[in-house]
Motif scaffolding. Structure first.
Motif, PDB file in Angstrom:
ATOM      1  N   HIS A   1      -1.919   0.876  -4.650  1.00  0.00           N
ATOM      2  CA  HIS A   1      -1.063  -0.205  -4.162  1.00  0.00           C
ATOM      3  C   HIS A   1      -0.268  -0.800  -5.313  1.00  0.00           C
ATOM      4  O   HIS A   1      -0.649  -0.685  -6.478  1.00  0.00           O
ATOM      5  CB  HIS A   1      -1.842  -1.285  -3.404  1.00  0.00           C
ATOM      6  CG  HIS A   1      -2.839  -2.059  -4.222  1.00  0.00           C
ATOM      7  ND1 HIS A   1      -2.532  -2.758  -5.367  1.00  0.00           N
ATOM      8  CD2 HIS A   1      -4.161  -2.258  -4.027  1.00  0.00           C
ATOM      9  CE1 HIS A   1      -3.613  -3.354  -5.846  1.00  0.00           C
ATOM     10  NE2 HIS A   1      -4.631  -3.057  -5.048  1.00  0.00           N
TER      11      HIS A   1
ATOM     12  N   ASP B   1       1.244  -0.547   4.653  1.00  0.00           N
ATOM     13  CA  ASP B   1       0.732  -1.888   4.942  1.00  0.00           C
ATOM     14  C   ASP B   1       1.112  -2.847   3.818  1.00  0.00           C
ATOM     15  O   ASP B   1       1.165  -2.461   2.642  1.00  0.00           O
ATOM     16  CB  ASP B   1      -0.793  -1.888   5.091  1.00  0.00           C
ATOM     17  CG  ASP B   1      -1.253  -1.251   6.391  1.00  0.00           C
ATOM     18  OD1 ASP B   1      -0.422  -1.088   7.314  1.00  0.00           O
ATOM     19  OD2 ASP B   1      -2.448  -0.904   6.481  1.00  0.00           O
TER      20      ASP B   1
ATOM     21  N   VAL C   1      -0.014  -6.716   2.432  1.00  0.00           N
ATOM     22  CA  VAL C   1      -1.005  -7.787   2.525  1.00  0.00           C
ATOM     23  C   VAL C   1      -0.458  -8.995   1.780  1.00  0.00           C
ATOM     24  O   VAL C   1      -0.159  -8.898   0.588  1.00  0.00           O
ATOM     25  CB  VAL C   1      -2.359  -7.365   1.925  1.00  0.00           C
ATOM     26  CG1 VAL C   1      -3.388  -8.483   2.090  1.00  0.00           C
ATOM     27  CG2 VAL C   1      -2.857  -6.071   2.545  1.00  0.00           C
ATOM     28  N   GLU C   2      -0.312 -10.117   2.472  1.00  0.00           N
ATOM     29  CA  GLU C   2       0.146 -11.367   1.857  1.00  0.00           C
ATOM     30  C   GLU C   2      -1.063 -12.267   1.663  1.00  0.00           C
ATOM     31  O   GLU C   2      -1.680 -12.700   2.636  1.00  0.00           O
ATOM     32  CB  GLU C   2       1.175 -12.046   2.761  1.00  0.00           C
ATOM     33  CG  GLU C   2       2.419 -11.211   2.987  1.00  0.00           C
ATOM     34  CD  GLU C   2       3.398 -11.845   3.958  1.00  0.00           C
ATOM     35  OE1 GLU C   2       3.173 -12.990   4.414  1.00  0.00           O
ATOM     36  OE2 GLU C   2       4.391 -11.183   4.277  1.00  0.00           O
ATOM     37  N   ILE C   3      -1.401 -12.525   0.418  1.00  0.00           N
ATOM     38  CA  ILE C   3      -2.594 -13.305   0.079  1.00  0.00           C
ATOM     39  C   ILE C   3      -2.136 -14.652  -0.463  1.00  0.00           C
ATOM     40  O   ILE C   3      -1.474 -14.723  -1.506  1.00  0.00           O
ATOM     41  CB  ILE C   3      -3.450 -12.554  -0.960  1.00  0.00           C
ATOM     42  CG1 ILE C   3      -3.744 -11.136  -0.465  1.00  0.00           C
ATOM     43  CG2 ILE C   3      -4.732 -13.329  -1.250  1.00  0.00           C
ATOM     44  CD1 ILE C   3      -4.214 -10.187  -1.543  1.00  0.00           C
TER      45      ILE C   3
ATOM     46  N   GLN D   1     -10.613  -5.344   6.320  1.00  0.00           N
ATOM     47  CA  GLN D   1      -9.448  -4.740   6.965  1.00  0.00           C
ATOM     48  C   GLN D   1      -9.181  -3.385   6.323  1.00  0.00           C
ATOM     49  O   GLN D   1      -9.217  -3.257   5.108  1.00  0.00           O
ATOM     50  CB  GLN D   1      -8.213  -5.620   6.785  1.00  0.00           C
ATOM     51  CG  GLN D   1      -8.335  -6.992   7.409  1.00  0.00           C
ATOM     52  CD  GLN D   1      -7.114  -7.836   7.066  1.00  0.00           C
ATOM     53  OE1 GLN D   1      -5.985  -7.359   7.056  1.00  0.00           O
ATOM     54  NE2 GLN D   1      -7.354  -9.102   6.779  1.00  0.00           N
TER      55      GLN D   1
ATOM     56  N   LEU E   1      -6.713  -0.566   5.101  1.00  0.00           N
ATOM     57  CA  LEU E   1      -5.329  -0.538   4.626  1.00  0.00           C
ATOM     58  C   LEU E   1      -4.828   0.898   4.598  1.00  0.00           C
ATOM     59  O   LEU E   1      -5.534   1.802   4.129  1.00  0.00           O
ATOM     60  CB  LEU E   1      -5.237  -1.135   3.219  1.00  0.00           C
ATOM     61  CG  LEU E   1      -5.688  -2.583   3.064  1.00  0.00           C
ATOM     62  CD1 LEU E   1      -5.602  -3.007   1.606  1.00  0.00           C
ATOM     63  CD2 LEU E   1      -4.859  -3.495   3.948  1.00  0.00           C
TER      64      LEU E   1
ATOM     65  N   HIS F   1     -10.200  -6.046  -2.984  1.00  0.00           N
ATOM     66  CA  HIS F   1      -9.546  -4.884  -2.404  1.00  0.00           C
ATOM     67  C   HIS F   1      -9.908  -3.662  -3.221  1.00  0.00           C
ATOM     68  O   HIS F   1     -10.322  -3.765  -4.377  1.00  0.00           O
ATOM     69  CB  HIS F   1      -8.023  -5.056  -2.307  1.00  0.00           C
ATOM     70  CG  HIS F   1      -7.390  -5.805  -3.429  1.00  0.00           C
ATOM     71  ND1 HIS F   1      -6.799  -5.190  -4.506  1.00  0.00           N
ATOM     72  CD2 HIS F   1      -7.262  -7.137  -3.650  1.00  0.00           C
ATOM     73  CE1 HIS F   1      -6.315  -6.106  -5.325  1.00  0.00           C
ATOM     74  NE2 HIS F   1      -6.593  -7.303  -4.845  1.00  0.00           N
TER      75      HIS F   1
ATOM     76  N   HIS G   1     -10.859 -13.069  -2.330  1.00  0.00           N
ATOM     77  CA  HIS G   1     -10.756 -11.775  -1.676  1.00  0.00           C
ATOM     78  C   HIS G   1     -11.128 -10.655  -2.645  1.00  0.00           C
ATOM     79  O   HIS G   1     -11.339 -10.889  -3.829  1.00  0.00           O
ATOM     80  CB  HIS G   1      -9.313 -11.553  -1.185  1.00  0.00           C
ATOM     81  CG  HIS G   1      -8.328 -11.444  -2.298  1.00  0.00           C
ATOM     82  ND1 HIS G   1      -7.848 -12.548  -2.990  1.00  0.00           N
ATOM     83  CD2 HIS G   1      -7.746 -10.369  -2.884  1.00  0.00           C
ATOM     84  CE1 HIS G   1      -7.010 -12.148  -3.929  1.00  0.00           C
ATOM     85  NE2 HIS G   1      -6.926 -10.820  -3.893  1.00  0.00           N
TER      86      HIS G   1
ATOM     87  N   CYS H   1       0.843  -1.198   0.000  1.00  0.00           N
ATOM     88  CA  CYS H   1       0.000   0.000   0.000  1.00  0.00           C
ATOM     89  C   CYS H   1       0.879   1.250   0.000  1.00  0.00           C
ATOM     90  O   CYS H   1       1.708   1.420   0.894  1.00  0.00           O
ATOM     91  CB  CYS H   1      -0.921  -0.021   1.198  1.00  0.00           C
ATOM     92  SG  CYS H   1      -1.900  -1.546   1.299  1.00  0.00           S
TER      93      CYS H   1
ATOM     94  N   GLU I   1     -11.176 -10.900   2.849  1.00  0.00           N
ATOM     95  CA  GLU I   1     -11.225 -12.291   2.424  1.00  0.00           C
ATOM     96  C   GLU I   1     -12.631 -12.803   2.684  1.00  0.00           C
ATOM     97  O   GLU I   1     -13.305 -12.345   3.614  1.00  0.00           O
ATOM     98  CB  GLU I   1     -10.211 -13.127   3.207  1.00  0.00           C
ATOM     99  CG  GLU I   1      -8.781 -12.765   2.889  1.00  0.00           C
ATOM    100  CD  GLU I   1      -7.758 -13.577   3.675  1.00  0.00           C
ATOM    101  OE1 GLU I   1      -8.138 -14.508   4.409  1.00  0.00           O
ATOM    102  OE2 GLU I   1      -6.562 -13.262   3.536  1.00  0.00           O
TER     103      GLU I   1
ATOM    104  N   TYR J   1      -9.476  -4.265   2.336  1.00  0.00           N
ATOM    105  CA  TYR J   1      -9.146  -5.619   1.874  1.00  0.00           C
ATOM    106  C   TYR J   1     -10.045  -6.572   2.642  1.00  0.00           C
ATOM    107  O   TYR J   1     -10.223  -6.428   3.859  1.00  0.00           O
ATOM    108  CB  TYR J   1      -7.674  -5.962   2.157  1.00  0.00           C
ATOM    109  CG  TYR J   1      -7.362  -7.428   1.964  1.00  0.00           C
ATOM    110  CD1 TYR J   1      -7.209  -7.945   0.687  1.00  0.00           C
ATOM    111  CD2 TYR J   1      -7.268  -8.293   3.052  1.00  0.00           C
ATOM    112  CE1 TYR J   1      -6.948  -9.293   0.497  1.00  0.00           C
ATOM    113  CE2 TYR J   1      -7.003  -9.642   2.863  1.00  0.00           C
ATOM    114  CZ  TYR J   1      -6.845 -10.138   1.591  1.00  0.00           C
ATOM    115  OH  TYR J   1      -6.595 -11.471   1.401  1.00  0.00           O
TER     116      TYR J   1
END
Length: 174
Positions: free
Chosen positions: A146, A124, A126-128, A118, A120, A136, A134, A103, A112, A110
């Motif tokens: 991002h 930040d 984010v590990e997906i 969540q 952002l 975003h 999901h 981000c 899931e 974000y």
């Protein structure tokens, strides 16, 4: 055998190091520099171009994409700078090889499947994991940018699903 594995990940490490340096520079610029103005008086504070408007049915409004790395054969990943107008989000989707979001500007959301949204913020990460459903996008009052890193491209491209409903999008609890 180990020697081969080390050689095969060197391009990925190089790309991630470059993205990390660019991300750090972006964050430092945002904290330390005055706002710059374009000729059309739109605020900018970014190190990558905004790119072209995304023209497909997988976004709820206007978003832009500038691909930064596209050589899937040598790197097995793609990296793109994505900018969302306030309130814009993408559809529910998944990535067979996973995705990482860095981000860089504004505030975003974000979520899931079956989990709460969540918030952002700049900085930040984010590990997906692979195949996690999901979405975003931007929060209602902020443009959001991002860097999207889609890993293991050889496993396939994004799997798009249904749009995020207004009820789902507006379910963020502060």
């Amino acid at each position: 055998m180990m020697k081969y594995k080390i050689k095969s990940i060197l391009p990925l490490v190089s790309v991630l190091l470059a993205v990390n340096l660019a991300f750090t520079a972006c964050c430092n610029n945002q904290k330390n520099n005055d706002k710059m103005e374009t000729s059309s008086s739109n605020e900018i504070n970014q190190i990558f171009p905004k790119g072209e408007a995304i023209n497909n049915d997988y976004f709820s409004g206007t978003a832009w994409l500038q691909m930064l790395v596209t050589d899937k054969d040598n790197f097995d990943l793609t990296i793109g700078n994505v900018v969302f107008e306030p309130g814009v989000r993408n559809n529910w989707h998944s990535h067979p090889g996973g995705q990482i979001l860095l981000c860089t500007k504004g505030t975003g959301y974000y979520q899931e499947k079956e989990k709460p949204i969540q918030l952002l913020n700049v900085g930040d990460v984010v590990e997906i994991l692979p195949d996690v459903i999901h979405w975003h996008g931007a929060s209602p009052d902020s443009e959001f940018t991002h860097i999207a890193i889609t890993s293991q491209s050889h496993k396939g491209s994004v799997v798009w699903m249904e749009p995020v409903t207004d009820e789902e999008y507006n379910s963020y609890k502060k």
